[in-house]
Design a protein around this motif. Sequence first.
Motif, PDB file in Angstrom:
ATOM      1  N   ALA A 212       0.839  -1.204   0.000  1.00  0.00           N
ATOM      2  CA  ALA A 212       0.000   0.000   0.000  1.00  0.00           C
ATOM      3  C   ALA A 212       0.868   1.245   0.000  1.00  0.00           C
ATOM      4  CB  ALA A 212      -0.934  -0.017   1.205  1.00  0.00           C
ATOM      5  N   LEU A 213       1.981   1.186   0.729  1.00  0.00           N
ATOM      6  CA  LEU A 213       2.923   2.306   0.750  1.00  0.00           C
ATOM      7  C   LEU A 213       3.632   2.443  -0.597  1.00  0.00           C
ATOM      8  CD1 LEU A 213       4.481   4.463   2.473  1.00  0.00           C
ATOM      9  CD2 LEU A 213       6.168   2.655   2.899  1.00  0.00           C
ATOM     10  N   GLU A 214       4.117   1.338  -1.113  1.00  0.00           N
ATOM     11  CA  GLU A 214       4.877   1.365  -2.369  1.00  0.00           C
ATOM     12  C   GLU A 214       4.027   1.854  -3.540  1.00  0.00           C
ATOM     13  OE1 GLU A 214       6.557  -1.912  -5.553  1.00  0.00           O
ATOM     14  OE2 GLU A 214       6.532  -2.451  -3.423  1.00  0.00           O
ATOM     15  N   LYS A 215       2.793   1.361  -3.619  1.00  0.00           N
ATOM     16  CA  LYS A 215       1.920   1.698  -4.753  1.00  0.00           C
ATOM     17  C   LYS A 215       1.196   3.030  -4.555  1.00  0.00           C
ATOM     18  CE  LYS A 215       2.851  -2.136  -6.889  1.00  0.00           C
ATOM     19  NZ  LYS A 215       3.653  -2.155  -8.134  1.00  0.00           N
ATOM     20  N   ARG A 216       1.273   3.559  -3.333  1.00  0.00           N
ATOM     21  CA  ARG A 216       0.696   4.882  -3.038  1.00  0.00           C
ATOM     22  C   ARG A 216      -0.793   4.938  -3.407  1.00  0.00           C
ATOM     23  NH1 ARG A 216       3.587   9.613  -1.956  1.00  0.00           N
ATOM     24  NH2 ARG A 216       2.537  11.570  -2.439  1.00  0.00           N
ATOM     25  N   GLN A 218      -4.771   5.317  -3.005  1.00  0.00           N
ATOM     26  CA  GLN A 218      -5.647   6.196  -2.240  1.00  0.00           C
ATOM     27  C   GLN A 218      -7.040   5.591  -2.192  1.00  0.00           C
ATOM     28  OE1 GLN A 218      -5.310  10.329  -1.877  1.00  0.00           O
ATOM     29  NE2 GLN A 218      -7.320  10.761  -2.732  1.00  0.00           N
ATOM     30  N   GLY A 219      -7.678   5.671  -1.007  1.00  0.00           N
ATOM     31  CA  GLY A 219      -9.028   5.172  -0.866  1.00  0.00           C
ATOM     32  C   GLY A 219      -9.139   4.147   0.246  1.00  0.00           C
ATOM     33  N   VAL A 220     -10.289   3.478   0.274  1.00  0.00           N
ATOM     34  CA  VAL A 220     -10.596   2.481   1.299  1.00  0.00           C
ATOM     35  C   VAL A 220     -10.518   1.098   0.664  1.00  0.00           C
ATOM     36  CG1 VAL A 220     -12.311   1.686   2.971  1.00  0.00           C
ATOM     37  CG2 VAL A 220     -12.126   4.136   2.435  1.00  0.00           C
ATOM     38  N   TYR A 221      -9.799   0.184   1.330  1.00  0.00           N
ATOM     39  CA  TYR A 221      -9.590  -1.143   0.756  1.00  0.00           C
ATOM     40  C   TYR A 221      -9.745  -2.232   1.821  1.00  0.00           C
ATOM     41  CZ  TYR A 221      -7.493   1.366  -3.154  1.00  0.00           C
ATOM     42  OH  TYR A 221      -7.275   2.210  -4.213  1.00  0.00           O
ATOM     43  N   ASN A 222     -10.530  -3.251   1.473  1.00  0.00           N
ATOM     44  CA  ASN A 222     -10.521  -4.491   2.248  1.00  0.00           C
ATOM     45  C   ASN A 222      -9.268  -5.272   1.872  1.00  0.00           C
ATOM     46  OD1 ASN A 222     -13.090  -3.959   3.306  1.00  0.00           O
ATOM     47  ND2 ASN A 222     -14.102  -4.950   1.580  1.00  0.00           N
ATOM     48  N   ALA A 283      -6.350  -5.570  -7.188  1.00  0.00           N
ATOM     49  CA  ALA A 283      -6.239  -4.905  -8.482  1.00  0.00           C
ATOM     50  C   ALA A 283      -5.362  -3.657  -8.399  1.00  0.00           C
ATOM     51  CB  ALA A 283      -7.630  -4.541  -8.996  1.00  0.00           C
ATOM     52  N   ALA A 284      -5.446  -2.928  -7.287  1.00  0.00           N
ATOM     53  CA  ALA A 284      -4.706  -1.671  -7.154  1.00  0.00           C
ATOM     54  C   ALA A 284      -3.225  -1.886  -6.861  1.00  0.00           C
ATOM     55  CB  ALA A 284      -5.330  -0.816  -6.045  1.00  0.00           C
ATOM     56  N   THR A 285      -2.885  -3.005  -6.204  1.00  0.00           N
ATOM     57  CA  THR A 285      -1.509  -3.198  -5.742  1.00  0.00           C
ATOM     58  C   THR A 285      -0.808  -4.412  -6.336  1.00  0.00           C
ATOM     59  OG1 THR A 285      -2.196  -4.545  -3.840  1.00  0.00           O
ATOM     60  CG2 THR A 285      -2.088  -2.140  -3.526  1.00  0.00           C
ATOM     61  N   GLY A 286      -1.584  -5.345  -6.901  1.00  0.00           N
ATOM     62  CA  GLY A 286      -0.989  -6.595  -7.370  1.00  0.00           C
ATOM     63  C   GLY A 286      -0.726  -7.576  -6.245  1.00  0.00           C
ATOM     64  N   PHE A 287      -1.323  -7.356  -5.085  1.00  0.00           N
ATOM     65  CA  PHE A 287      -1.091  -8.222  -3.923  1.00  0.00           C
ATOM     66  C   PHE A 287      -1.551  -9.652  -4.190  1.00  0.00           C
ATOM     67  CE2 PHE A 287      -2.934 -10.106  -0.005  1.00  0.00           C
ATOM     68  CZ  PHE A 287      -1.752 -10.306   0.703  1.00  0.00           C
ATOM     69  N   VAL A 288      -0.685 -10.606  -3.841  1.00  0.00           N
ATOM     70  CA  VAL A 288      -1.013 -12.032  -3.902  1.00  0.00           C
ATOM     71  C   VAL A 288      -0.501 -12.662  -2.603  1.00  0.00           C
ATOM     72  CG1 VAL A 288      -0.668 -14.223  -5.092  1.00  0.00           C
ATOM     73  CG2 VAL A 288      -0.793 -12.096  -6.419  1.00  0.00           C
ATOM     74  N   HIS A 289      -1.361 -13.290  -1.850  1.00  0.00           N
ATOM     75  CA  HIS A 289      -0.917 -13.892  -0.592  1.00  0.00           C
ATOM     76  C   HIS A 289      -0.009 -15.090  -0.871  1.00  0.00           C
ATOM     77  CE1 HIS A 289      -4.452 -16.466  -1.487  1.00  0.00           C
ATOM     78  NE2 HIS A 289      -3.777 -17.400  -0.834  1.00  0.00           N
ATOM     79  N   GLN A 290       0.945 -15.305   0.028  1.00  0.00           N
ATOM     80  CA  GLN A 290       1.922 -16.381  -0.132  1.00  0.00           C
ATOM     81  C   GLN A 290       1.668 -17.568   0.801  1.00  0.00           C
ATOM     82  OE1 GLN A 290       4.331 -16.220  -2.606  1.00  0.00           O
ATOM     83  NE2 GLN A 290       3.082 -14.423  -3.122  1.00  0.00           N
ATOM     84  N   VAL A 291       0.888 -17.361   1.838  1.00  0.00           N
ATOM     85  CA  VAL A 291       0.633 -18.417   2.822  1.00  0.00           C
ATOM     86  C   VAL A 291      -0.847 -18.763   2.803  1.00  0.00           C
ATOM     87  CG1 VAL A 291       0.828 -19.093   5.241  1.00  0.00           C
ATOM     88  CG2 VAL A 291       2.509 -17.521   4.254  1.00  0.00           C
ATOM     89  N   ASP A 292      -1.172 -20.030   2.535  1.00  0.00           N
ATOM     90  CA  ASP A 292      -2.588 -20.412   2.496  1.00  0.00           C
ATOM     91  C   ASP A 292      -3.106 -20.667   3.910  1.00  0.00           C
ATOM     92  OD1 ASP A 292      -1.800 -22.987   3.276  1.00  0.00           O
ATOM     93  OD2 ASP A 292      -1.973 -23.820   1.255  1.00  0.00           O
ATOM     94  N   GLU A 293      -4.409 -20.921   3.993  1.00  0.00           N
ATOM     95  CA  GLU A 293      -5.048 -21.061   5.303  1.00  0.00           C
ATOM     96  C   GLU A 293      -4.536 -22.289   6.063  1.00  0.00           C
ATOM     97  OE1 GLU A 293      -7.701 -23.139   2.303  1.00  0.00           O
ATOM     98  OE2 GLU A 293      -6.402 -21.395   2.401  1.00  0.00           O
TER      99      GLU A 293
END
Length: 308
Positions: A212-216, A218-222, A283-293
């Motif tokens: 979130a910091l790197e991609k800068r 703006q807005g509200v995100y789950n 979509a805004a950051t390209g985040f993909v989790h690395q650890v599954d449940e």
Amino acid sequence: MRVLIPGIGGVLGQRVARRLLEQGHEVIGIDRRPWLDAPPGIELYNVDIRKRAAEDVFRKRRPQAVIHMATVTHLVEKTAERYRINLGGTRAVFEHCRDWGVEHAIFVGRHTYYGAAADSPLYHKEEDPPMAVTTFPELADLVAADLYACTALWRVPNLVTTVLRMVYTLGPTGHGTLATFLRGRHVPMVLGFDPLFHFMHEDDVTTAICLALEKRVQGVYNVAGPQPVPLSVVVRGTARSPIPLPEIAFRAALGRFGLPRLPPGALAHIKYPVVVDSEAFRAATGFVHQVDEVRAMEEYRNAFPVRG
């Protein structure tokens, strides 16, 4: 980038600080709690974010970005002090950001903002209202802090504001509400209910905040990681034993017989799910989790084995 972290003394605050330091950022921290084994290179100020000394840090060090993590839950502080920390502290942070030229502010909130109820949508979107204030009064101060942070989107137009609503954390540090609820050998459930629980590993939480910091953005995100799973699966996946109780017995047993102590409003969160749609953040950051449940539950189980 010079990054200031109010709440750096917490488990997640420390993890974020270490990650940012590794990435080459200049990291400054504010917290009433000491961080005795902080790595060299992190500048620490042992002050209350609501006091003048904290504003002096903003004035003298002029951070470019602020990651506000200095909020607490009902598990940590009593009601009156919790309100002062969560709402008063959040207000102070954003006022200092406005007054001292901060470019980007990130508020790290919680997905329980949405509340749990029988008629709640299965997947909450960012525009959904904060029903937690009616179903779980002990969350009202965190909801108020979240809403105050959101107002900076229009009150302080020169400040890039990011509000993150993070799901529960689960992993080897044992940090967070869900991890605390699972700490004992037996975990109570309300008979006839098995809600979905949404959680992610601490490493992925750290990655999401830094992105979130790197991609800068703006807005509200789950912000969420792997798919949610039923509470019974979480209980057994962490090698605990579920104890289904009729609702009246559940209320009477909390805090007794080795079961966790919960405020009355928490009952809805044991009966109904709080699950979020995090597609906008991905979509805004390209985040993909690395650890599954499964691995998150396994790491928690290994770190906190049931004794006897």
